[in-house]
Design an enzyme around this catalytic site. Structure first.
Site, PDB file in Angstrom:
ATOM      1  N   ASP A   1       4.235   4.737  -6.467  1.00  0.00           N
ATOM      2  CA  ASP A   1       2.977   3.984  -6.452  1.00  0.00           C
ATOM      3  C   ASP A   1       3.301   2.493  -6.440  1.00  0.00           C
ATOM      4  O   ASP A   1       4.443   2.079  -6.740  1.00  0.00           O
ATOM      5  CB  ASP A   1       2.152   4.352  -7.691  1.00  0.00           C
ATOM      6  CG  ASP A   1       0.688   3.956  -7.568  1.00  0.00           C
ATOM      7  OD1 ASP A   1       0.235   3.698  -6.441  1.00  0.00           O
ATOM      8  OD2 ASP A   1       0.003   3.915  -8.606  1.00  0.00           O
TER       9      ASP A   1
ATOM     10  N   ASP B   1      -6.670   4.635  -3.655  1.00  0.00           N
ATOM     11  CA  ASP B   1      -7.798   4.492  -4.578  1.00  0.00           C
ATOM     12  C   ASP B   1      -9.128   4.471  -3.831  1.00  0.00           C
ATOM     13  O   ASP B   1      -9.858   3.470  -3.823  1.00  0.00           O
ATOM     14  CB  ASP B   1      -7.632   3.223  -5.407  1.00  0.00           C
ATOM     15  CG  ASP B   1      -6.365   3.231  -6.245  1.00  0.00           C
ATOM     16  OD1 ASP B   1      -5.766   4.315  -6.380  1.00  0.00           O
ATOM     17  OD2 ASP B   1      -5.975   2.163  -6.739  1.00  0.00           O
TER      18      ASP B   1
ATOM     19  N   GLU C   1       3.699  -1.239  -2.052  1.00  0.00           N
ATOM     20  CA  GLU C   1       3.392  -1.955  -0.816  1.00  0.00           C
ATOM     21  C   GLU C   1       4.342  -3.131  -0.525  1.00  0.00           C
ATOM     22  O   GLU C   1       4.553  -3.396   0.675  1.00  0.00           O
ATOM     23  CB  GLU C   1       1.946  -2.451  -0.856  1.00  0.00           C
ATOM     24  CG  GLU C   1       0.896  -1.366  -0.792  1.00  0.00           C
ATOM     25  CD  GLU C   1       0.791  -0.557  -2.083  1.00  0.00           C
ATOM     26  OE1 GLU C   1       0.491   0.641  -1.994  1.00  0.00           O
ATOM     27  OE2 GLU C   1       1.034  -1.116  -3.161  1.00  0.00           O
TER      28      GLU C   1
END
Length: 872
Positions: free
Chosen positions: A455, A534, A458
């Site tokens: 997670d 999300d 990015e």
């Protein structure tokens, strides 16, 4: 908070989530976020002030010379052409008859992070023919699959052997460091891809940024950019489909011209403007299955997953202790609902330090993991790239001493802000750092963790405004040559995934790694699954997941899914149920939600939804043999599970001429039509020509009450038109293509001797392997199945089922050394027979008279030939 999305509602939701996150992280981290936000704003301001003014836009100019590129290993056989222009140069090289690499210079060539093979080792199978083209054309090259013409002004045109236009590229443009690729859409061409996008399947008329980004807690339709952009575009057209992969990791602005209306719209341009680097792209031609096959030859085949990964997963940001996890597992057992994995969010860590475990809240992780595994449930643990800047913390201290973190212009490790507060970020563009990072996964795997969840990769550094990532000037190794974050940002998640996958493979080479990642880039399918992050809890958010999953599949990422019910918000029972109806047909099936939201275990819902949720999760396990076969197809050919309705039928059946946003093929056999609006009990779906079976596989909720109808009620639907199908809550909208033999596990169905319990064998092997025959009008059908132990590298078995004749005869051929099951079931839909012969021996049959069509059921041992007799 489960209504339709809109910008104001989404902004309000993000604000609520931001306050909740910051409050939950404590005063120190909250202050760090504020300070980091100011630092990032100042950095952006300085960058704007020092930015150079507008530069002159240049094209390649006019052609000076064109020379053939010859293969020295094959007696000078032609491979391509090198063209010199007054302001640039072009290399065109065939890697296969229908796959060509096009490189425009000048510009620094990309590091081949996306590639699984060395293109220099690839060769076309047929002969390439050279034609200088005369005065009007620079040169022409012909392979058995396409002809390429390079114009004297730098345009490149590709045609099929029949002369059909496949692709027309305009001369690229260069303005300072920015390089722009341009092409012209064919009239009626549909365009898809670009990885994870919040748009329709057809991208015409849209603009996107390829810059992996955390949108900040809740995203919905139209949000851009998202976590996992991939520079792959697929053009779909009756004259031939084309896939283009741009091998450039820099920030890019993409504009897809045209509109989403008439197929006869005028041609328009597609432009990709990259912030740096060379323009290098690969063009593949052929039908959609061939394009994904060629693309994954180049960027790598998806890894075969462990079978348990295809089961149902449960998660919540807020499962804070070992007792929470045990309570959840006990609840699923009490409900007799299967559970393949529980995911541990950041709550399991000690102060959010990566690779650590809070020993007060999780005192005995190996015991917890072991007790869950006895039931067939695995533990999956989250891993973030951010490392808390704490000199007493060994991961941070070791990373600083080894020079493994990205650094600022001052040469010191850059510190952003994530969950543990001020944090350093590993430089995954360096092989030594990837090896170093991989060495830490053993800490979790030794504790019994079976899967890893990446997670915030990015990468994300939390700010209150602006770009939630690292400053553009941060320095990276780039495999030793050096570079900054402008070039490395989009590849960061991909390279973290590589390190994590290799760590799991090195830990136990006999087990298949399961790695889930929020971010990635081209080639991530080699190492990681994806989920869509999300997403907001809304009906619009649910609807968006169909097109997003299709686009990811066409970009080479076959294993994907979304947080059931949406991550951000509170879905009502109807929205959650409808989301689950979609997700049981997705490769990745997990419930997950934000901290502070109500729990979403099945027993948290009131009847009749509670029972419907239980049944849907069990239905997921009934689908496992088919899903596992699709996993094998992805592994062998790169084909996605979730396919647009224009995907061609491998058995000669029909598909639509264009993609749609509200339905999809699951493999070749199933057409899934989800419900994405409240209060619906029916929906329309555009069905390809041919006969289809409406498969009402589960009882439904009618007028607020659960029905007790039997499963597998089937009727026929004639395609070639828009059809209305009944889809009351709890009953997914699904059609089966005629001529299909579908492999299922009827050990999870309603017609079994005893009610199925929730316990799972560790391998998730079928309880009752069943072949469901949905014949064409002539009585024929075919099907394929794949089976093995569910993990590791042991023997496998491929089953080939062929139904033919009147009376019907089903023949079962199989190869591979993996054992056959002791018992199997065969169901002939639309057929009534009182007798059956299995390899010449008579066996009993059971007739089911439910709905429009009868079914004949045969429970038997494995066979070579099964013939029905006394058919009426």
């Amino acid at each position: 908070m489960s209504g339709s999305s809109n910008p104001l509602r989404r902004a309000a939701l993000k604000a609520v989530l931001a306050v909740r996150e910051v409050h939950g992280l404590g005063l120190g981290t909250s202050n760090a976020i504020v300070g980091h936000s100011i630092e990032m704003a100042l950095d952006a301001w300085r960058e704007r002030r020092t930015a150079r003014g507008p530069a002159t836009t240049r094209s390649p100019g006019r052609l000076v010379s064109a020379l053939p590129i010859e293969d020295r290993d094959r007696d000078g056989a032609l491979l391509g052409a090198h063209c010199l222009f007054t302001e640039g140069e072009l290399e065109l090289r065939f890697l296969d008859d229908g796959l060509v690499r096009i490189t425009w210079g000048p510009g620094e060539l990309p590091v081949p992070w996306a590639l699984a093979v060395d293109p220099g080792e690839l060769r076309p199978r047929g002969n390439i023919v050279w034609d200088d083209g005369g005065s009007a054309v620079g040169c022409r090259l012909h392979s058995p699959s396409m002809a390429i013409e390079v114009g004297r002004g730098g345009d490149v045109t590709m045609r099929s052997p029949q002369g059909h236009l496949l692709r027309r590229e305009l001369p690229p443009l260069r303005r300072g460091a920015i390089v722009t690729s341009r092409s012209v859409l064919r009239p009626g061409e549909h365009v898809s891809g670009l990885g994870e996008q919040a748009w329709g399947v057809d991208l015409r008329g849209s603009a996107h940024r390829l810059w992996n980004r955390d949108p900040g807690g809740a995203w919905g339709p139209g949000q851009d950019p998202l976590y996992c952009g991939i520079p792959v575009l697929v053009g779909m057209h009756p004259d031939g489909d084309v896939l283009v992969f741009h091998e450039n990791t820099y920030d890019a602005e993409v504009r897809v011209g045209g509109g989403r209306g008439s197929a006869a719209a005028a041609p328009a341009q597609v432009e990709l403007a990259f912030a740096g680097g060379a323009l290098r792209h690969y063009v593949a031609i052929g039908g959609l299955p061939m394009l994904l096959d060629q693309y994954t030859v180049l960027t790598g085949r998806p890894a075969m997953p462990p079978r348990w990964a295809l089961g149902y997963h449960q998660c919540k940001w807020g499962y804070r202790s070992e007792s929470d996890i045990r309570e959840i597992a006990e609840g699923f057992a009490d409900e007799s609902v299967p559970l393949s994995a529980v995911h541990l969010d950041i709550d399991y860590m000690d102060g959010y330090r990566v690779f650590s475990i809070d020993r007060e809240r999780f005192p005995d992780m190996p015991s917890l993991a072991g007790s869950l595994r006895e039931r067939g449930t695995r533990l999956v643990a989250i891993v973030d790239p951010a490392v808390k800047a704490d000199p007493s913390y060994d991961v941070y201290r070791d990373g600083v001493e080894g020079g493994h973190f990205v650094v600022g212009e001052d040469g010191h490790p850059f510190l952003g802000v994530v969950w543990p507060g001020r944090s350093a970020f590993p430089d995954f563009t360096d092989q030594a750092t990837r090896d170093w990072w991989a060495s830490w996964y053993r800490r979790l795997l030794d504790q019994g963790i079976s899967g890893i969840w990446h997670d915030m990769n990015e990468p994300t550094s939390i700010t209150l405004w602006g770009d939630r990532t690292l400053p553009s000037g941060i320095r990276h190794s780039v495999e030793g040559r050096g570079g900054d974050h402008r070039e490395c940002h989009n590849a960061y998640g991909l390279l973290m995934d590589r390190a994590g996958w290799e760590a799991m493979k090195d830990f136990d080479g006999e087990r298949r790694p399961f790695l889930l990642s929020r971010s990635g880039w081209a080639g991530m399918q080699r190492w990681a699954w994806n989920w869509t992050g999300d997403i907001e809890s809304s009906w619009d958010g649910l609807h968006q997941q169909i097109a997003t999953a299709i686009g990811l599949g066409l970009s080479g990422v076959p294993f994907t899914g979304s947080d059931i019910g949406g991550f951000s918000g509170i879905p009502d029972s109807e929205l959650y149920l409808r989301w689950l109806e979609l997700s049981v047909f997705m490769p990745f099936c997990r419930t997950h939600s934000v901290m502070g939201s109500p729990n979403r275990e099945p027993w948290r819902f009131q009847e009749p939804y509670r029972s419907a949720i239980d049944r849907l999760i069990r239905f997921r396990y009934r689908l496992l043999p088919y899903l596992y076969t699709l996993a094998r197809a992805a592994n062998l050919h790169g084909h996605p599970f979730v396919r647009p309705l224009c995907w061609p039928d491998e058995n000669g059946g029909s598909s639509l001429a264009r993609p749609v946003d509200d339905a999809f093929f699951l493999g070749n056999a199933l057409l899934v039509a989800p419900v994405t609006s409240p209060g619906a009990s029916s929906r329309s779906v555009e069905v390809p020509t041919g006969r289809w079976y409406s498969w009402r596989a589960l009882p439904a909720i009618i007028n607020g009450e659960a029905t007790d109808q039997e499963c597998d009620v089937v009727s026929t639907v004639e395609g070639g038109r828009v059809t209305t199908i009944a889809v009351p809550p709890g009953q997914p909208g699904v059609l089966v293509r005629e001529g299909t033999v579908l492999g299922l596990d009827d050990g999870w169905g309603s017609a079994v001797p005893e009610p199925a319990s929730g316990s799972l064998a560790l391998s998730h092997e079928p309880r009752l392997l069943s072949w469901h025959c949905f014949p064409k009008s002539d009585g024929s059908a075919v099907g394929v199945g794949f089976d093995d132990p569910g993990d590791g590298t042991e023997a496998s078995r491929t089953d080939r089922m062929t139904l033919s004749g009147a009376p019907p005869v089903l023949e079962w051929e199989h190869d591979g050394g993996y054992r056959l099951p002791d018992r199997v079931r065969v169901v002939f839909h639309g057929v009534r027979a009182s007798r059956a012969l299995v390899d010449g021996k008579e066996v009993e049959t059971t007739i089911r008279d439910v709905g429009e069509l009868p079914s004949t059921v045969v429970d038997t041992v494995p066979f070579g030939r099964l013939q029905l007799a006394s058919v009426r």
